[in-house]
Write an enzyme that holds these catalytic residues in place. Structure first.
Site, PDB file in Angstrom:
ATOM      1  N   ASP A   1      11.860  -2.809   8.206  1.00 42.89           N
ATOM      2  CA  ASP A   1      10.776  -3.754   8.514  1.00 42.89           C
ATOM      3  C   ASP A   1       9.455  -3.028   8.757  1.00 42.89           C
ATOM      4  O   ASP A   1       9.443  -1.887   9.225  1.00 42.89           O
ATOM      5  CB  ASP A   1      11.177  -4.587   9.750  1.00 42.89           C
ATOM      6  CG  ASP A   1      10.351  -5.859   9.871  1.00 42.89           C
ATOM      7  OD1 ASP A   1       9.681  -6.238   8.896  1.00 42.89           O
ATOM      8  OD2 ASP A   1      10.389  -6.473  10.956  1.00 42.89           O
TER       9      ASP A   1
ATOM     10  N   HIS B   1       5.398  -2.306   0.394  1.00 46.33           N
ATOM     11  CA  HIS B   1       6.744  -2.363  -0.188  1.00 46.33           C
ATOM     12  C   HIS B   1       6.956  -1.189  -1.138  1.00 46.33           C
ATOM     13  O   HIS B   1       8.012  -0.551  -1.142  1.00 46.33           O
ATOM     14  CB  HIS B   1       6.957  -3.689  -0.936  1.00 46.33           C
ATOM     15  CG  HIS B   1       6.858  -4.908  -0.062  1.00 46.33           C
ATOM     16  ND1 HIS B   1       7.477  -4.987   1.161  1.00 46.33           N
ATOM     17  CD2 HIS B   1       6.207  -6.092  -0.232  1.00 46.33           C
ATOM     18  CE1 HIS B   1       7.205  -6.176   1.703  1.00 46.33           C
ATOM     19  NE2 HIS B   1       6.438  -6.855   0.891  1.00 46.33           N
TER      20      HIS B   1
ATOM     21  N   LEU C   1      28.820   8.292  -1.135  1.00 48.82           N
ATOM     22  CA  LEU C   1      28.220   7.292  -0.248  1.00 48.82           C
ATOM     23  C   LEU C   1      28.120   5.954  -0.973  1.00 48.82           C
ATOM     24  O   LEU C   1      27.779   5.920  -2.154  1.00 48.82           O
ATOM     25  CB  LEU C   1      26.825   7.758   0.188  1.00 48.82           C
ATOM     26  CG  LEU C   1      26.027   6.875   1.148  1.00 48.82           C
ATOM     27  CD1 LEU C   1      25.131   7.742   2.049  1.00 48.82           C
ATOM     28  CD2 LEU C   1      25.160   5.833   0.458  1.00 48.82           C
TER      29      LEU C   1
HETATM   30  C1  IPE Z   1      13.966  -9.003   7.968  1.00 44.84           C
HETATM   31  O1  IPE Z   1      12.595  -8.753   8.057  1.00 44.84           O
HETATM   32  C2  IPE Z   1      14.391  -9.005   6.551  1.00 44.84           C
HETATM   33  C3  IPE Z   1      14.291  -7.725   5.851  1.00 44.84           C
HETATM   34  C4  IPE Z   1      13.989  -6.585   6.379  1.00 44.84           C
HETATM   35  C5  IPE Z   1      14.585  -7.775   4.451  1.00 44.84           C
HETATM   36  P1  IPE Z   1      11.551  -9.942   8.219  1.00 44.84           P
HETATM   37  O2  IPE Z   1      10.214  -9.320   8.325  1.00 44.84           O
HETATM   38  O3  IPE Z   1      11.733 -10.932   7.141  1.00 44.84           O
HETATM   39  O4  IPE Z   1      12.001 -10.592   9.597  1.00 44.84           O
HETATM   40  P2  IPE Z   1      11.237 -11.559  10.587  1.00 44.84           P
HETATM   41  O5  IPE Z   1      10.763 -12.711   9.778  1.00 44.84           O
HETATM   42  O6  IPE Z   1      10.091 -10.810  11.166  1.00 44.84           O
HETATM   43  O7  IPE Z   1      12.244 -11.927  11.616  1.00 44.84           O
HETATM   44  C1  IPE Z   2      10.027  -5.559   5.377  1.00 41.29           C
HETATM   45  O1  IPE Z   2       8.663  -5.473   5.625  1.00 41.29           O
HETATM   46  C2  IPE Z   2      10.329  -5.804   3.928  1.00 41.29           C
HETATM   47  C3  IPE Z   2      10.818  -7.173   3.624  1.00 41.29           C
HETATM   48  C4  IPE Z   2      11.083  -8.094   4.490  1.00 41.29           C
HETATM   49  C5  IPE Z   2      11.010  -7.488   2.234  1.00 41.29           C
HETATM   50  P1  IPE Z   2       7.784  -6.764   5.881  1.00 41.29           P
HETATM   51  O2  IPE Z   2       7.254  -7.239   4.567  1.00 41.29           O
HETATM   52  O3  IPE Z   2       8.526  -7.764   6.666  1.00 41.29           O
HETATM   53  O4  IPE Z   2       6.595  -6.164   6.738  1.00 41.29           O
HETATM   54  P2  IPE Z   2       5.924  -6.804   8.037  1.00 41.29           P
HETATM   55  O5  IPE Z   2       7.017  -7.117   8.995  1.00 41.29           O
HETATM   56  O6  IPE Z   2       5.219  -8.036   7.579  1.00 41.29           O
HETATM   57  O7  IPE Z   2       5.013  -5.750   8.542  1.00 41.29           O
HETATM   58 MG    MG Z   3       8.777  -8.064   8.655  1.00 42.27          MG
END
Ligand code: IPE
Ligand code: IPE
Ligand code: MG
Length: 250
Positions: free
Chosen positions: A25, A42, A136
């Site tokens: 995240d 990303h 792995l």
């Molecule tokens: C959780 O992250 C999903 C992934 C890392 C793929 P999100 O960014 O979507 O989660 P929330 O919405 O903050 O809970």
């Molecule tokens: C995690 O990073 C990747 C996915 C959920 C696909 P985010 O895109 O949720 O990044 P933040 O949380 O908005 O910073």
């Molecule tokens: Mg996120």
């Protein structure tokens, strides 16, 4: 190799978590802080995936589950969703040689039917090519949600009951284990979430019942091998009691 050899040397090679799951995240925030679009984050997140994969192979982790796209993530702006799907296809294609060199077997959990055909085909090809690798197992959670997977397992059990193969009294945890997309993998020993958020966001709800949880403020694109080693060292300092007393464990 790690830039900080002292960290790797602190890892007890006899107590490596067999299965590590990661909620990757913070990509969007990382990009925003740099004045870029979310997708830039990303793209840079892929580098961190490579880091943990290499580090996992180096220390002998057997299963690595990465939460790459949740069911709820379909609700993001279409432009971001499309960019993520494209990034996924590109990355899988590019990484196949690395998977082969490192003995990485690719697997997927989640509702693959919802993925674009191009993604499904690319994943199927990569899974087939890497099927016999056994150093792995990399499990990508794509269009995944823990509640969805539990629902699917319940439906499978309901069908068995309806067909008279199973009676309600006979249902055990094992039937649930076997009905989940994660049926062939052990439960995660360690769950890592980056970016400082302290929630599960619908990840592996059934499987993490006794996982050790490690939260770090590091944003995913900044996550390095050393951060991964730090999480393992922290894990190794914990006592997993599974409901027993400390004395019973000793
Ligand atoms: C959780 O992250 C999903 C992934 C890392 C793929 P999100 O960014 O979507 O989660 P929330 O919405 O903050 O809970
Ligand atoms: C995690 O990073 C990747 C996915 C959920 C696909 P985010 O895109 O949720 O990044 P933040 O949380 O908005 O910073
Ligand atoms: Mg996120």
């Amino acid at each position: 190799m790690s830039k900080n050899p002292s960290l790797v040397s602190q890892i007890n090679k006899n107590r490596i978590p067999e299965h590590i799951a990661i909620i990757m995240d913070g990509n969007g925030r990382w990009a925003k802080r740099k004045g870029h679009l979310r997708i830039f984050g990303h793209q840079h997140g892929v580098g961190a995936v490579r880091q943990v994969l290499e580090a996992g192979v180096e220390v002998g982790v057997k299963y690595l589950t990465l939460y790459a796209f949740s069911t709820e993530n379909w609700n993001r702006p279409i432009i971001e969703v499309n960019a993520l799907m494209e990034l996924l296809v590109d990355t899988i294609e590019k990484e196949i040689p690395t998977f082969m060199e490192n003995g990485v077997r690719l697997k997927v959990i989640g509702n693959q039917e919802q993925l674009p055909e191009k993604c499904r085909n690319q994943l199927a090809e990569a899974m087939e090519i890497t099927a016999n690798n056994d150093t792995l197992t990399l499990i990508l959670a794509l269009s995944y949600s823990g509640r969805w997977d539990i629902m699917e397992a319940v439906k499978k059990i309901a069908v068995q009951v309806k067909e008279g193969i199973l009676s309600p009294e006979e249902i055990t945890e094992k039937h649930m284990d076997l009905g989940l997309d994660t049926a062939e993998y052990p439960n995660p020993d360690l769950l890592i979430r980056t970016s400082g958020e302290m929630r599960i966001s619908n990840f592996l709800l059934w499987e993490i019942a006794y996982s050790e949880i490690y939260f770090t403020p590091v944003l995913w694109p900044d996550f390095t091998k050393d951060d991964f080693y730090r999480a393992i060292i922290d894990f190794q300092g914990r006592e997993r009691r599974f409901g027993k007393t400390s004395e019973q464990i000793a």
